[in-house]
Design a protein around this motif. Structure first.
Motif, PDB file in Angstrom:
ATOM      1  N   UNK A   2       6.037 -15.080  -1.082  1.00 33.78           N
ATOM      2  CA  UNK A   2       5.782 -13.804  -1.727  1.00 33.78           C
ATOM      3  C   UNK A   2       4.906 -12.976  -0.796  1.00 33.78           C
ATOM      4  N   UNK A   3       5.530 -12.093  -0.018  1.00 34.53           N
ATOM      5  CA  UNK A   3       4.800 -11.327   0.982  1.00 34.53           C
ATOM      6  C   UNK A   3       3.789 -10.392   0.363  1.00 34.53           C
ATOM      7  N   UNK A   4       4.120  -9.823  -0.787  1.00 32.70           N
ATOM      8  CA  UNK A   4       3.177  -8.930  -1.442  1.00 32.70           C
ATOM      9  C   UNK A   4       1.911  -9.692  -1.827  1.00 32.70           C
ATOM     10  N   UNK A   5       2.062 -10.915  -2.331  1.00 31.59           N
ATOM     11  CA  UNK A   5       0.909 -11.748  -2.668  1.00 31.59           C
ATOM     12  C   UNK A   5       0.099 -12.032  -1.409  1.00 31.59           C
ATOM     13  N   UNK A   6       0.797 -12.302  -0.295  1.00 27.04           N
ATOM     14  CA  UNK A   6       0.114 -12.522   0.974  1.00 27.04           C
ATOM     15  C   UNK A   6      -0.682 -11.309   1.404  1.00 27.04           C
ATOM     16  N   UNK A   7      -0.117 -10.128   1.231  1.00 30.53           N
ATOM     17  CA  UNK A   7      -0.835  -8.901   1.572  1.00 30.53           C
ATOM     18  C   UNK A   7      -2.068  -8.731   0.696  1.00 30.53           C
ATOM     19  N   UNK A  13      -8.023  -4.080   0.017  1.00 28.79           N
ATOM     20  CA  UNK A  13      -8.852  -3.127  -0.709  1.00 28.79           C
ATOM     21  C   UNK A  13      -8.070  -1.996  -1.341  1.00 28.79           C
ATOM     22  N   UNK A  14      -7.355  -1.256  -0.568  1.00 28.27           N
ATOM     23  CA  UNK A  14      -6.636  -0.088  -1.066  1.00 28.27           C
ATOM     24  C   UNK A  14      -5.133  -0.344  -1.020  1.00 28.27           C
ATOM     25  N   UNK A  15      -4.705  -1.526  -1.404  1.00 28.60           N
ATOM     26  CA  UNK A  15      -3.288  -1.879  -1.304  1.00 28.60           C
ATOM     27  C   UNK A  15      -2.409  -0.908  -2.079  1.00 28.60           C
ATOM     28  N   UNK A  16      -2.833  -0.479  -3.249  1.00 26.63           N
ATOM     29  CA  UNK A  16      -2.008   0.454  -4.028  1.00 26.63           C
ATOM     30  C   UNK A  16      -1.803   1.763  -3.274  1.00 26.63           C
ATOM     31  N   UNK A  17      -2.859   2.243  -2.618  1.00 27.14           N
ATOM     32  CA  UNK A  17      -2.727   3.469  -1.815  1.00 27.14           C
ATOM     33  C   UNK A  17      -1.793   3.240  -0.633  1.00 27.14           C
ATOM     34  N   UNK A  18      -1.919   2.073  -0.001  1.00 26.00           N
ATOM     35  CA  UNK A  18      -1.043   1.731   1.126  1.00 26.00           C
ATOM     36  C   UNK A  18       0.408   1.681   0.659  1.00 26.00           C
ATOM     37  N   UNK A  19       0.635   1.013  -0.482  1.00 25.56           N
ATOM     38  CA  UNK A  19       1.993   0.896  -1.008  1.00 25.56           C
ATOM     39  C   UNK A  19       2.585   2.267  -1.298  1.00 25.56           C
ATOM     40  N   UNK A  20       1.791   3.114  -1.935  1.00 25.11           N
ATOM     41  CA  UNK A  20       2.279   4.446  -2.274  1.00 25.11           C
ATOM     42  C   UNK A  20       2.607   5.240  -1.010  1.00 25.11           C
ATOM     43  N   UNK A  21       1.740   5.164  -0.025  1.00 28.03           N
ATOM     44  CA  UNK A  21       1.947   5.900   1.209  1.00 28.03           C
ATOM     45  C   UNK A  21       3.132   5.409   2.013  1.00 28.03           C
ATOM     46  N   UNK A  22       3.496   4.152   1.829  1.00 32.17           N
ATOM     47  CA  UNK A  22       4.603   3.568   2.588  1.00 32.17           C
ATOM     48  C   UNK A  22       5.899   3.477   1.801  1.00 32.17           C
ATOM     49  N   UNK A  23       5.926   4.001   0.621  1.00 32.99           N
ATOM     50  CA  UNK A  23       7.168   3.999  -0.138  1.00 32.99           C
ATOM     51  C   UNK A  23       7.302   2.848  -1.123  1.00 32.99           C
ATOM     52  N   UNK A  24       6.234   2.171  -1.440  1.00 36.00           N
ATOM     53  CA  UNK A  24       6.262   1.126  -2.452  1.00 36.00           C
ATOM     54  C   UNK A  24       6.374  -0.277  -1.880  1.00 36.00           C
ATOM     55  N   UNK A  25       6.428  -1.248  -2.808  1.00 29.69           N
ATOM     56  CA  UNK A  25       6.430  -2.670  -2.449  1.00 29.69           C
ATOM     57  C   UNK A  25       7.559  -3.047  -1.506  1.00 29.69           C
ATOM     58  N   UNK A  68      -1.765  -0.693  11.794  1.00 29.46           N
ATOM     59  CA  UNK A  68      -2.506   0.378  11.126  1.00 29.46           C
ATOM     60  C   UNK A  68      -1.831   0.768   9.815  1.00 29.46           C
ATOM     61  N   UNK A  69      -0.505   0.882   9.823  1.00 33.71           N
ATOM     62  CA  UNK A  69       0.220   1.266   8.606  1.00 33.71           C
ATOM     63  C   UNK A  69       0.064   0.226   7.506  1.00 33.71           C
ATOM     64  N   UNK A  70      -0.026  -1.043   7.891  1.00 29.09           N
ATOM     65  CA  UNK A  70      -0.173  -2.100   6.895  1.00 29.09           C
ATOM     66  C   UNK A  70      -1.639  -2.415   6.600  1.00 29.09           C
ATOM     67  N   UNK A  71      -2.553  -1.666   7.232  1.00 32.51           N
ATOM     68  CA  UNK A  71      -3.988  -1.819   6.984  1.00 32.51           C
ATOM     69  C   UNK A  71      -4.503  -3.202   7.385  1.00 32.51           C
TER      70      UNK A  71
END
Length: 119
Positions: A2-7, A13-25, A68-71
């Motif tokens: 589960x890559x999302x769990x790994x992330x 910290x700001x995973x939700x912001x990262x996800x939103x900025x990159x087009x979601x999960x 950088x994009x994946x924080x």
């Protein structure tokens, strides 16, 4: 895996912001899969050994962008340190210093890969 769990385990910290900025999960998972299967580190190492510093910079630029994009802060910092060193001293590289910075980069990448591979 589960890559999302790994992330999330990386404590971004700001995973939700990262996800939103990159087009979601889905987009993050695709980028993480690419990262996991990426040959960029091998290409960077080979280019360093050949002292082809233009190729080193090209590959580092790609890795730096993904990190950088994946924080991935440690990986972004390590790739940035090596990039800046090679860019500044391209014509007079101290190979021991360059190898040390590459070792730091490898350790940072290994940390990310281990975390993402656990799940």
């Amino acid at each position: 895996m589960d890559l999302l769990k790994g992330l999330k385990d990386l404590d971004l910290g700001k995973l939700d912001d990262v996800l939103e900025g990159l087009g979601g999960n889905e987009m993050v998972q695709e980028m993480a899969k690419k990262f996991l299967n990426d040959k960029t580190l091998k290409e960077i190492k080979k280019a360093i050994e050949k002292q082809d510093f233009d190729d080193v910079l090209k590959n580092l630029g790609s890795l730096k962008d993904v990190a950088k994009k994946l924080d991935f802060d440690d990986l972004s910092k390590a790739s940035g340190n090596l990039f800046d060193y090679v860019d500044k001293y391209k014509s007079s590289i101290d190979m021991n210093k360059c190898q040390g910075l590459f070792d730091d980069l490898s350790k940072a990448a290994e940390k990310v890969l281990k975390t993402l591979s656990k799940k």
